[in-house]
Design a protein around this motif. Sequence first.
Motif, PDB file in Angstrom:
ATOM      1  N   VAL A  27      10.874   6.811  -7.814  1.00  0.00           N
ATOM      2  CA  VAL A  27      10.546   6.044  -6.603  1.00  0.00           C
ATOM      3  C   VAL A  27      10.827   4.558  -6.829  1.00  0.00           C
ATOM      4  N   ILE A  28      10.373   4.036  -7.964  1.00  0.00           N
ATOM      5  CA  ILE A  28      10.576   2.622  -8.276  1.00  0.00           C
ATOM      6  C   ILE A  28      12.057   2.325  -8.466  1.00  0.00           C
ATOM      7  N   GLU A  29      12.765   3.201  -9.172  1.00  0.00           N
ATOM      8  CA  GLU A  29      14.193   2.994  -9.398  1.00  0.00           C
ATOM      9  C   GLU A  29      14.972   3.015  -8.085  1.00  0.00           C
ATOM     10  N   THR A  30      14.591   3.891  -7.155  1.00  0.00           N
ATOM     11  CA  THR A  30      15.277   3.964  -5.866  1.00  0.00           C
ATOM     12  C   THR A  30      15.031   2.697  -5.050  1.00  0.00           C
ATOM     13  N   MET A  31      13.825   2.173  -5.094  1.00  0.00           N
ATOM     14  CA  MET A  31      13.546   0.921  -4.392  1.00  0.00           C
ATOM     15  C   MET A  31      14.407  -0.198  -4.950  1.00  0.00           C
ATOM     16  N   ARG A  32      14.515  -0.272  -6.266  1.00  0.00           N
ATOM     17  CA  ARG A  32      15.323  -1.314  -6.896  1.00  0.00           C
ATOM     18  C   ARG A  32      16.803  -1.147  -6.550  1.00  0.00           C
ATOM     19  N   LYS A  33      17.233   0.086  -6.411  1.00  0.00           N
ATOM     20  CA  LYS A  33      18.624   0.357  -6.055  1.00  0.00           C
ATOM     21  C   LYS A  33      18.999  -0.333  -4.743  1.00  0.00           C
TER      22      LYS A  33
ATOM     23  N   ASN B 138       0.823  -1.207   0.000  1.00  0.00           N
ATOM     24  CA  ASN B 138       0.000   0.000   0.000  1.00  0.00           C
ATOM     25  C   ASN B 138       0.858   1.257   0.000  1.00  0.00           C
ATOM     26  N   THR B 139       1.942   1.239   0.784  1.00  0.00           N
ATOM     27  CA  THR B 139       2.828   2.396   0.842  1.00  0.00           C
ATOM     28  C   THR B 139       3.494   2.626  -0.503  1.00  0.00           C
ATOM     29  N   CYS B 140       3.989   1.560  -1.113  1.00  0.00           N
ATOM     30  CA  CYS B 140       4.646   1.663  -2.410  1.00  0.00           C
ATOM     31  C   CYS B 140       3.691   2.216  -3.466  1.00  0.00           C
ATOM     32  N   ILE B 141       2.484   1.693  -3.498  1.00  0.00           N
ATOM     33  CA  ILE B 141       1.486   2.149  -4.472  1.00  0.00           C
ATOM     34  C   ILE B 141       1.161   3.624  -4.247  1.00  0.00           C
ATOM     35  N   GLU B 142       1.023   4.027  -3.002  1.00  0.00           N
ATOM     36  CA  GLU B 142       0.676   5.414  -2.699  1.00  0.00           C
ATOM     37  C   GLU B 142       1.808   6.362  -3.074  1.00  0.00           C
TER      38      GLU B 142
ATOM     39  N   ALA C 160       1.997  -0.762  -8.376  1.00  0.00           N
ATOM     40  CA  ALA C 160       2.786   0.454  -8.593  1.00  0.00           C
ATOM     41  C   ALA C 160       3.310   0.471 -10.029  1.00  0.00           C
ATOM     42  N   TYR C 161       3.754  -0.692 -10.500  1.00  0.00           N
ATOM     43  CA  TYR C 161       4.212  -0.799 -11.891  1.00  0.00           C
ATOM     44  C   TYR C 161       3.080  -0.531 -12.871  1.00  0.00           C
ATOM     45  N   THR C 162       1.962  -1.192 -12.677  1.00  0.00           N
ATOM     46  CA  THR C 162       0.870  -1.074 -13.652  1.00  0.00           C
ATOM     47  C   THR C 162       0.295   0.343 -13.685  1.00  0.00           C
TER      48      THR C 162
END
Length: 256
Positions: free
Chosen positions: A184-190, A163-167, A199-201
């Motif tokens: 945000v997504i790139e930083t999480m992957r880092k 939920n946090t990631c999606i928000e 979040a992706y979709t």
Amino acid sequence: MVAVLNLRSVFKCGKIDPLSCKFSSSFSNGSPPEMYGKVKVNSFMDDASHSQDNAFKSEGMRKTVHDVCRVLDTYPWGPALEDAFNTFDEMPQPELVVGVIWRLNDVRVALHYFRWVERKTEQPHCPEAYNALLMLMARTRNLEYLEQILEEMSMAGFGPSNNTCIEMVASFVKLRKLGEAFGVIETMRKFKLRPAYSAYTTLIGSLSAAHEADPMLTLWRHMQEIGYEVSEHLFTLLLRVFAREGRVDAALSLLD
């Protein structure tokens, strides 16, 4: 505050422990029905006492959260504010930290409080406290400390909740700040954290509307690396964007 804590201790001492009422539902030697009735009454009293105690604790926690936020609103961060916190009788508990962060509207103030609790308790924060801090970043669109917090979460062995990631992603998508959402997504992957499927979709759908083919393809490949099952709808979105740009070879590569 002292009066509240004293009253809380009175209630706590008077609490009936439900585990003290051990009984079996199968009676031997024809145990009288009256005993079963007494047990049911005692169990009901235990439940009522437990509910009353929980309600009291909840009210006490709300008051403490309010008091902490009032201090944070009254003083700039510094020795005077920390001295005010030191007048509180109780050691900060995780539910208090989460409640305070949810009430705040300033990431910097929240992070000051977050660090003060760490020093005060000499304990690491729970995942819920970290998620509350990330949700505040999402609400305020302030990512100044995102890397710092995600790195700490990664080192602690947990990541943002779905939920946090999606928000975090959706908060920027709503403002059409797709670069920030992508970041945000790139930083999480880092930091080896797993972004949520939705979040992706959500971001891919918005990138499609903006005709941003390359970041869409990057996210598509990320999802495949993670092991997410990519839907036919997402695949169709990608094909349409590449076809619209005349990049037939790139579109065909998706079939490999």
